[in-house]
Design an enzyme around this catalytic site. Structure first.
Site, PDB file in Angstrom:
ATOM      1  N   CYS A 183       0.865  -1.169   0.000  1.00 14.08           N
ATOM      2  CA  CYS A 183       0.000   0.000   0.000  1.00 14.08           C
ATOM      3  C   CYS A 183       0.909   1.228   0.000  1.00 14.08           C
ATOM      4  O   CYS A 183       1.985   1.197  -0.586  1.00 14.08           O
ATOM      5  CB  CYS A 183      -0.971  -0.020   1.189  1.00 14.08           C
ATOM      6  N   LYS A 184       0.506   2.297   0.668  1.00 16.67           N
ATOM      7  CA  LYS A 184       1.331   3.514   0.675  1.00 16.67           C
ATOM      8  C   LYS A 184       2.515   3.371   1.621  1.00 16.67           C
ATOM      9  O   LYS A 184       3.645   3.655   1.249  1.00 16.67           O
ATOM     10  CB  LYS A 184       0.489   4.733   1.039  1.00 16.67           C
TER      11      LYS A 184
END
Length: 108
Positions: free
Chosen positions: A66-67
């Site tokens: 993800c981020k």
């Protein structure tokens, strides 16, 4: 098998020729800002309904990103609970990939 890997370790394994599919669980608007080549995108908000699309990777390995690593960690736990083996959380996410592997990947 490691359940968490930093982006540099994931990149090294990919460069060695290992088939290491990457599931990006960020939302579509985030993926439009920055993405890694050849990733599978199923947003976290849709994973519970769509995880069956990943059955080809059920025996592993499968890297989840993800981020920064929080959402991917929760998604990795969810996939393990569904019987997926060899699920790896990419610790630090795409932000750390930009720092450790490829600075041309935009950070947001």
């Amino acid at each position: 098998m490691d359940s968490d890997l930093r982006p540099a370790a994931v990149s090294k394994r990919l460069q060695s020729g290992e088939k290491l599919p990457i599931l990006d669980v960020r939302e579509d608007d985030e993926v439009r800002v920055s993405r890694l080549k050849d990733t599978i995108n199923i947003p976290m908000s849709q994973l519970q309904a769509r995880f069956g699309e990943l059955n080809a990777y059920k025996e592993g390995p499968l890297v989840v990103m993800c981020k920064v690593g929080g959402r991917s960690s929760r998604c990795a736990d969810f996939l393990r609970a569904q019987g997926f083996k060899g699920v790896i959380n990419m610790d630090g996410g795409i932000s750390a990939w930009s720092d450790e592997v490829d600075s041309s990947i935009p950070k947001y």
